[in-house]
Design an enzyme around this catalytic site. Structure first.
Site, PDB file in Angstrom:
ATOM      1  N   HIS A  12      18.621  -6.507 -29.920  1.00  0.00           N
ATOM      2  CA  HIS A  12      19.378  -5.594 -30.801  1.00  0.00           C
ATOM      3  C   HIS A  12      20.039  -4.544 -29.912  1.00  0.00           C
ATOM      4  O   HIS A  12      19.393  -3.604 -29.459  1.00  0.00           O
ATOM      5  CB  HIS A  12      18.430  -4.922 -31.807  1.00  0.00           C
ATOM      6  N   HIS A 168      14.586  -3.058 -35.956  1.00  0.00           N
ATOM      7  CA  HIS A 168      14.017  -1.781 -35.511  1.00  0.00           C
ATOM      8  C   HIS A 168      12.994  -1.196 -36.486  1.00  0.00           C
ATOM      9  O   HIS A 168      13.173  -0.086 -36.998  1.00  0.00           O
ATOM     10  CB  HIS A 168      15.106  -0.759 -35.178  1.00  0.00           C
TER      11      HIS A 168
HETATM   12  C1  NCD Z   1      23.238   2.906 -34.356  1.00  0.00           C
HETATM   13  C2  NCD Z   1      24.631   3.168 -33.773  1.00  0.00           C
HETATM   14  O1  NCD Z   1      24.871   4.273 -33.274  1.00  0.00           O
HETATM   15  O2  NCD Z   1      25.455   2.249 -33.812  1.00  0.00           O
HETATM   16  N1  NCD Z   1      22.573   4.167 -34.556  1.00  0.00           N
HETATM   17  C3  NCD Z   1      21.238   4.371 -34.637  1.00  0.00           C
HETATM   18  O3  NCD Z   1      20.834   5.504 -34.894  1.00  0.00           O
HETATM   19  N2  NCD Z   1      20.371   3.402 -34.418  1.00  0.00           N
HETATM   20  C4  NCD Z   1      23.357   2.118 -35.613  1.00  0.00           C
HETATM   21  C5  NCD Z   1      22.047   1.533 -36.098  1.00  0.00           C
HETATM   22  O4  NCD Z   1      21.553   0.550 -35.559  1.00  0.00           O
HETATM   23  O5  NCD Z   1      21.471   2.100 -37.035  1.00  0.00           O
HETATM   24 ZN    ZN Z   2      21.275  -0.716 -34.216  1.00  0.00          ZN
END
Ligand code: NCD
Ligand code: ZN
Length: 336
Positions: A12, A168
Site C-alpha cells: 500500500h 491499513h
Molecule cells: C493518504 C494520502 O495522503 O494519499 N493519506 C493518509 O492519511 N493515509 C490517503 C489514504 O490512504 O488515506
Molecule cells: Zn493510503
C-alpha cells in the site's frame, strides 16, 4: 548482526505524480522489489489508459532499480464486466474510498447499499480482482474504522469469493473481523505498529504523524503488533507512506499522510528484533503478500545490519517519520 530480506513488498503505497513522484520514488525502489500503487491522484486513476501512462511514469522514475509497480484503479460503481475483464490485465486490485474520507477521495463511493455495488463487485469476484478498501465511516474519528466493520461484514457475506483487503487496519476490532471471515485480508502500516494517538496529540501537536486512519489506543496498537509479529498469513505489510510537502503538513489545514518510506525496513527490523520475532519478518514483508495476491515478485535481496541509522530531517522537501531520530538497524549501503 545482519539479516537478508528476500523481495520485500510494500502492499500500500502512494507515489504521487510529477515532481513529487520523481523525488520520492527512489526511497521505495531502492529497498523494495515492488509495491501496490494507490490510485488517488488528482484526478484519480479510472481508465486503462490512465493506468498504463501512470505505470510508465513510475517506471521512468525508478529506472535502474529492480522494482515492480503493481497498479490499481480507483473504484467506481459504474465499472462493468467487460471493462474489468480488460483491466485485469493491467491492475492487481481496485481501491474503494468512501467519498471525501481522506486525501484525494472526493470521487469515491457515497452509496454503500450493497445492491448499488453488486454489479461491479460480482464481476470483480468472478474475475478474481481483489477489492482494496479504505474502511472508515464519517463518524467520530476514533470510531470510524470500528463502525465501518459492519460494512466489511456485509461485503464479506455478500461476496464470499471476493478477496477483500482491509487497508491499513488501526483498530483491534478489525483484527477480530480478519479472523472471523475467510475472505477478509489486511495490510498493516509501520506507523500503526509504532504510535498511538498520544504520540500525535498527547504532547505537542505532531503534524507529521497525522494520517487517516488516525493512530488509536494502546490496546489497538497491541492487537496490531501481536498479529503482525506472529506472521499471520492474512496480514501483509503496506506502509501507506503518503508524502506531502513540509509546508502542506505544517499548515492551517494540515494534510493527512505520513511519509515513512525512508525508515520502513530499519524500523521494522528494530520492532521485530526487539520482540524476538525477526524470523517472522520475511512473511510479513513479502511471503504473505505473494500468496494473497498470487504474485511472483522480482528477485531482490536487501541486507539489513544492526548498526545505527540517523533518520534524515528532510527528504526532498518532505519530512520523514522519526526525522532526526536514531534507529538501531540500517540497510546496507545507507549512509549513516
Ligand atoms: C493518504 C494520502 O495522503 O494519499 N493519506 C493518509 O492519511 N493515509 C490517503 C489514504 O490512504 O488515506
Ligand atoms: Zn493510503
Amino acid at each position: 548482526m545482519k539479516i537478508v530480506l528476500k523481495s520485500p513488498l510494500d502492499m500500500h503505497l502512494h507515489l504521487r505524480d510529477a515532481d513529487m513522484l520523481k523525488n520520492v520514488a527512489k526511497y521505495s525502489s531502492s529497498c523494495f522489489a515492488g509495491a501496490i500503487i494507490m490510485p488517488n491522484l488528482v484526478p484519480p486513476i479510472t481508465t486503462i489508459d490512465d493506468v498504463k501512462a501512470y505505470k510508465n511514469r513510475i517506471k521512468e522514475a525508478t529506472k535502474g532499480d529492480i522494482f515492480e509497480p503493481y497498479m490499481t484503479l480507483f473504484f467506481k460503481d459504474s465499472y462493468d464486466y467487460d471493462f474489468l475483464k480488460e483491466a485485469k490485465n493491467f491492475v492487481k486490485a481496485i481501491k474503494l474510498y468512501p467519498t471525501g474520507i481522506t486525501t484525494n477521495s472526493e470521487g469515491g463511493v457515497s452509496n454503500f447499499d450493497i445492491d448499488n455495488l453488486r454489479g461491479t463487485l460480482e464481476a470483480m469476484s468472478e474475475l478474481e480482482i481483489p477489492l482494496s478498501v479504505h474502511g472508515e465511516t464519517d463518524g467520530f474519528i476514533l470510531e470510524r474504522e470500528q463502525e465501518f466493520g459492519k460494512f466489511y461484514e456485509k461485503l464479506a457475506k455478500a461476496f464470499p469469493k471476493l478477496k477483500i483487503i482491509m487497508e491499513h487496519i488501526s483498530d483491534r476490532h478489525s483484527v477480530e473481523l480478519l479472523k472471523e471471515y475467510e475472505n477478509l485480508y489486511a495490510t498493516i502500516t509501520l506507523h500503526h505498529l509504532l504510535i498511538t494517538l498520544d504520540d500525535v496529540i498527547g504532547g505537542s501537536l505532531k503534524p507529521h504523524l497525522f494520517c487517516k486512519p488516525i493512530a488509536k489506543r494502546y490496546e489497538d496498537r497491541e492487537a496490531l503488533q501481536e498479529i503482525a509479529l506472529s506472521g499471520y498469513k492474512k496480514i501483509m505489510f503496506g506502509s501507506d507512506s503518503a508524502p506531502h510537502l513540509k509546508e502542506k503538513k505544517e499548515s492551517f489545514e494540515g494534510a493527512a499522510g505520513i511519509f515513512s518510506t525512508p525508515i520502513l525496513i530499519p524500523a521494522l527490523c528494530e520492532l521485530f528484533d526487539k520482540n524476538g520475532k525477526l524470523e517472522n519478518l520475511q512473511r510479513f514483508i513479502s511471503d504473505n503478500a505473494k500468496e494473497i495476491y498470487d504474485i511472483e515478485p522480482l528477485e531482490k535481496e536487501i541486507i539489513v545490519e544492526k548498526n545505527e541509522f540517523l533518520v534524515p530531517k528532510i527528504c526532498d522537501g518532505v519530512v520523514p517519520m522519526l526525522a532526526g531520530e536514531k534507529l538501531l538497524w540500517r540497510c546496507q549501503g545507507e549512509s549513516q
